[in-house]
Structures are given as structure tokens and as C-alpha cells.
Design a protein around this motif. Structure first.
Motif, PDB file in Angstrom:
ATOM      1  N   MET A   1      42.442  25.906  34.188  1.00  0.00           N
ATOM      2  CA  MET A   1      41.276  26.588  34.734  1.00  0.00           C
ATOM      3  C   MET A   1      41.712  27.627  35.766  1.00  0.00           C
ATOM      4  SD  MET A   1      37.886  24.926  36.512  1.00  0.00           S
ATOM      5  CE  MET A   1      37.361  24.195  34.963  1.00  0.00           C
ATOM      6  N   LYS A   2      41.148  28.819  35.675  1.00  0.00           N
ATOM      7  CA  LYS A   2      41.482  29.902  36.591  1.00  0.00           C
ATOM      8  C   LYS A   2      40.570  29.863  37.817  1.00  0.00           C
ATOM      9  CE  LYS A   2      44.636  31.827  33.947  1.00  0.00           C
ATOM     10  NZ  LYS A   2      46.065  31.888  34.334  1.00  0.00           N
ATOM     11  N   ASN A   3      41.155  30.157  38.969  1.00  0.00           N
ATOM     12  CA  ASN A   3      40.415  30.176  40.229  1.00  0.00           C
ATOM     13  C   ASN A   3      40.080  31.612  40.607  1.00  0.00           C
ATOM     14  OD1 ASN A   3      40.642  27.325  40.652  1.00  0.00           O
ATOM     15  ND2 ASN A   3      42.761  27.661  41.289  1.00  0.00           N
ATOM     16  N   LEU A   4      38.801  31.893  40.795  1.00  0.00           N
ATOM     17  CA  LEU A   4      38.337  33.235  41.132  1.00  0.00           C
ATOM     18  C   LEU A   4      37.666  33.220  42.502  1.00  0.00           C
ATOM     19  CD1 LEU A   4      38.772  33.425  38.037  1.00  0.00           C
ATOM     20  CD2 LEU A   4      36.733  34.838  37.921  1.00  0.00           C
ATOM     21  N   LEU A   5      37.921  34.271  43.283  1.00  0.00           N
ATOM     22  CA  LEU A   5      37.263  34.437  44.577  1.00  0.00           C
ATOM     23  C   LEU A   5      36.256  35.570  44.463  1.00  0.00           C
ATOM     24  CD1 LEU A   5      37.010  33.845  47.634  1.00  0.00           C
ATOM     25  CD2 LEU A   5      38.811  35.548  48.011  1.00  0.00           C
TER      26      LEU A   5
ATOM     27  N   ASP B   1      43.474  33.381  41.140  1.00  0.00           N
ATOM     28  CA  ASP B   1      44.018  34.146  40.020  1.00  0.00           C
ATOM     29  C   ASP B   1      43.408  35.536  39.933  1.00  0.00           C
ATOM     30  OD1 ASP B   1      45.714  32.035  38.612  1.00  0.00           O
ATOM     31  OD2 ASP B   1      43.776  31.024  38.758  1.00  0.00           O
ATOM     32  N   LEU B   2      42.240  35.739  40.572  1.00  0.00           N
ATOM     33  CA  LEU B   2      41.564  37.044  40.522  1.00  0.00           C
ATOM     34  C   LEU B   2      40.557  37.110  41.662  1.00  0.00           C
ATOM     35  CD1 LEU B   2      40.456  39.096  37.513  1.00  0.00           C
ATOM     36  CD2 LEU B   2      38.677  38.473  39.153  1.00  0.00           C
ATOM     37  N   ILE B   3      40.373  38.315  42.207  1.00  0.00           N
ATOM     38  CA  ILE B   3      39.404  38.531  43.286  1.00  0.00           C
ATOM     39  C   ILE B   3      38.353  39.542  42.825  1.00  0.00           C
ATOM     40  CG2 ILE B   3      39.080  39.341  45.661  1.00  0.00           C
ATOM     41  CD1 ILE B   3      42.082  38.685  46.117  1.00  0.00           C
ATOM     42  N   ILE B   4      37.087  39.184  42.999  1.00  0.00           N
ATOM     43  CA  ILE B   4      35.974  40.110  42.764  1.00  0.00           C
ATOM     44  C   ILE B   4      35.467  40.507  44.135  1.00  0.00           C
ATOM     45  CG2 ILE B   4      33.717  40.434  41.695  1.00  0.00           C
ATOM     46  CD1 ILE B   4      34.455  38.007  39.874  1.00  0.00           C
ATOM     47  N   LEU B   5      35.612  41.785  44.485  1.00  0.00           N
ATOM     48  CA  LEU B   5      35.437  42.216  45.869  1.00  0.00           C
ATOM     49  C   LEU B   5      34.391  43.315  45.987  1.00  0.00           C
ATOM     50  CD1 LEU B   5      36.455  42.206  48.828  1.00  0.00           C
ATOM     51  CD2 LEU B   5      38.298  43.743  48.104  1.00  0.00           C
TER      52      LEU B   5
ATOM     53  N   PRO C   1      45.101  40.198  40.900  1.00  0.00           N
ATOM     54  CA  PRO C   1      44.226  41.264  40.378  1.00  0.00           C
ATOM     55  C   PRO C   1      42.921  41.341  41.174  1.00  0.00           C
ATOM     56  CG  PRO C   1      45.093  39.923  38.587  1.00  0.00           C
ATOM     57  CD  PRO C   1      45.463  39.224  39.853  1.00  0.00           C
ATOM     58  N   ILE C   2      42.486  42.580  41.441  1.00  0.00           N
ATOM     59  CA  ILE C   2      41.265  42.806  42.223  1.00  0.00           C
ATOM     60  C   ILE C   2      40.311  43.699  41.445  1.00  0.00           C
ATOM     61  CG2 ILE C   2      40.299  43.810  44.322  1.00  0.00           C
ATOM     62  CD1 ILE C   2      42.905  43.158  45.740  1.00  0.00           C
TER      63      ILE C   2
ATOM     64  N   ARG D   1      46.337  40.262  31.224  1.00  0.00           N
ATOM     65  CA  ARG D   1      47.377  41.229  31.598  1.00  0.00           C
ATOM     66  C   ARG D   1      48.217  40.722  32.762  1.00  0.00           C
ATOM     67  NH1 ARG D   1      46.945  46.038  34.586  1.00  0.00           N
ATOM     68  NH2 ARG D   1      44.676  45.957  34.509  1.00  0.00           N
ATOM     69  N   SER D   2      47.562  40.060  33.716  1.00  0.00           N
ATOM     70  CA  SER D   2      48.286  39.511  34.859  1.00  0.00           C
ATOM     71  C   SER D   2      49.275  38.443  34.423  1.00  0.00           C
ATOM     72  CB  SER D   2      47.296  38.921  35.871  1.00  0.00           C
ATOM     73  OG  SER D   2      47.970  38.321  36.949  1.00  0.00           O
ATOM     74  N   GLU D   3      48.852  37.590  33.497  1.00  0.00           N
ATOM     75  CA  GLU D   3      49.737  36.536  32.998  1.00  0.00           C
ATOM     76  C   GLU D   3      50.904  37.128  32.221  1.00  0.00           C
ATOM     77  OE1 GLU D   3      51.213  32.697  32.194  1.00  0.00           O
ATOM     78  OE2 GLU D   3      49.817  33.498  33.687  1.00  0.00           O
ATOM     79  N   GLN D   4      50.633  38.157  31.414  1.00  0.00           N
ATOM     80  CA  GLN D   4      51.694  38.793  30.651  1.00  0.00           C
ATOM     81  C   GLN D   4      52.699  39.472  31.566  1.00  0.00           C
ATOM     82  OE1 GLN D   4      52.252  38.495  27.433  1.00  0.00           O
ATOM     83  NE2 GLN D   4      54.086  39.762  27.539  1.00  0.00           N
TER      84      GLN D   4
END
Length: 232
Positions: A3-7, A49-53, A77-78, A121-124
């Protein structure tokens, strides 16, 4: 699947509720906060794993937060989320290291697709970085791809997130010319199609940090009418 963690940094309760519904349906673990200060506090203690800002926050601008994170070496990634649609804002977001820029109101399906694409893309990128040689050396320049560290004549260079990625792209393909759209796709993804002029800004910044004489560059060279290349 892990599971990916997003902020999510968003002060609009309605937008937050909407994203909570859609992201939970995609099995993402979402942490929400409404201020920049709260976001920085969470980033200090939790892994994402990713930020939504959002850009317009009540205390700190999303631009300031993004720049602070990139200057501090953060590679998460943002996605910038905002009601501002001016081209200058999009270019600024790109210049300071954002990976995507979404304007409100937005289609949730497209937004979810962008999140999924950025995470893939971040994982790759992480996998490819582990497969690459840890260090790239040329003349007095040393690039450590795993530590994201660059030294010139023994002194560390302070590069932004995207400046480092751009340098690694060119340095790992010495002599190969990349045009602006190739660089935009390979470093930023294809999200920012139409903003290729920002590549010149990043090239100039890199040259100012790398070159003793920017009028006679030794590392990043211009292929006139075609693009840019790293010296062979």
C-alpha cells in the motif's frame, strides 16, 4: 501489493473529502493536513510515496514548501494542486521541482491516472538508480547517483531535485544529444508538454554551478538547433 502512503496538503474540506473517497477506493493510505506547518511536521516523522500539495495554504505557500523539500534533497513525487491556472505559475512549479500541476476543478479519473503514473515512474527510477553505477566521474566532477550527491573539485554542489536529475540524464549518455522535449519527458514525464522553454533555465543554472567559464562550457554542451549533450 504494498500500500502506498500519500500526503494531502489541502485546506479545502470539500476537496479533501472528495480525494479521500477516490484515493481510498484505490487502496491508498492517505494522511491529510490543512497547513504547511503541519505538512512539514508530518514529513519529519512519516514516510510518504507521493505528496499532493495545494499552493494557496493559510500559512506557507505550496511553492515555498516544494522548494524547501527539493532544496533539502527530498525526492518524493509532488503534485501541485491549485485553482490558479496562469502559465507562469505552472512554469514556476516545474522550475522548483514539482512533478505535476493540476488545476481545480479537475476530473477525478484523470487525477487518479496522474497519481498512478507518477508512482510507477518513481518506482522505475528507483530501480534504475539501484542498477546504475553508484558514481559517474568526468574531469573534476563526481556524481553519486545513490546518494544524490555531486562534487566539483572536491567541493559539494548544491543542486535542486530537477537539476540533479537533468545532470544524471546527460552524464549517463555522454555525447548523445537530447532535444528539449526528450529532456522534458525523461526528467519530468510528459505532463508538462508545452513548457519546454524551462529546460534552458535549468541548463543555465547547471552551467553556472559547473563551469568556470559559462561562455566556454566543458561539461554540458549545446548542439545548436538540436538540444544539449554531455561532453564525451
Amino acid at each position: 501489493m504494498i500500500m502506498k502512503n500519500l500526503l494531502l496538503v489541502e485546506d479545502d474540506p470539500e476537496a479533501t473529502r472528495l480525494l479521500e473517497i477516490y484515493l481510498s477506493s484505490e487502496s491508498y493510505r492517505l494522511v491529510c493536513c490543512g497547513t504547511g506547518g503541519e505538512a512539514i511536521s508530518k514529513l519529519n516523522v512519516l514516510t510518504f510515496d507521493l505528496i499532493i500539495l495545494d499552493i494557496s495554504l493559510p500559512d506557507i505557500s505550496g511553492f515555498e514548501i516544494c522548494k524547501h523539500l527539493r532544496d533539502d534533497g527530498c525526492t518524493i513525487p509532488i503534485i501541485m494542486l491549485t485553482s490558479r491556472s496562469e502559465e507562469t505559475d505552472k512554469v514556476l512549479a516545474l522550475d522548483i521541482g514539482a512533478d505535476d500541476y493540476v488545476t481545480k476543478p479537475f476530473g477525478t479519473l484523470e487525477f487518479m491516472s496522474r497519481i498512478n503514473a507518477l508512482l510507477r515512474r518513481s518506482e522505475q527510477t528507483r530501480i534504475e538508480a539501484n542498477d546504475q553505477n553508484q558514481e559517474i566521474s568526468y574531469k573534476e566532477l563526481v556524481i553519486n547517483t545513490n546518494k544524490r550527491k555531486v562534487t566539483l573539485r572536491g567541493k559539494r554542489l548544491e543542486l535542486t531535485h530537477k537539476e540533479f536529475d537533468l545532470l544524471v540524464l546527460l552524464a549517463t549518455h555522454p555525447g548523445r544529444t537530447f532535444n528539449r522535449y526528450e529532456i522534458l519527458e525523461l526528467v519530468w514525464g510528459n505532463t508538462f508538454e508545452g513548457y519546454a522553454n524551462t529546460i534552458s533555465t535549468h541548463i543555465n543554472r547547471l552551467r553556472n554551478k559547473l563551469e568556470a567559464d559559462i561562455s566556454d562550457p566543458k561539461y554540458i554542451l549545446t548542439s545548436w538547433g538540436a538540444g544539449y549533450r554531455f561532453s564525451e
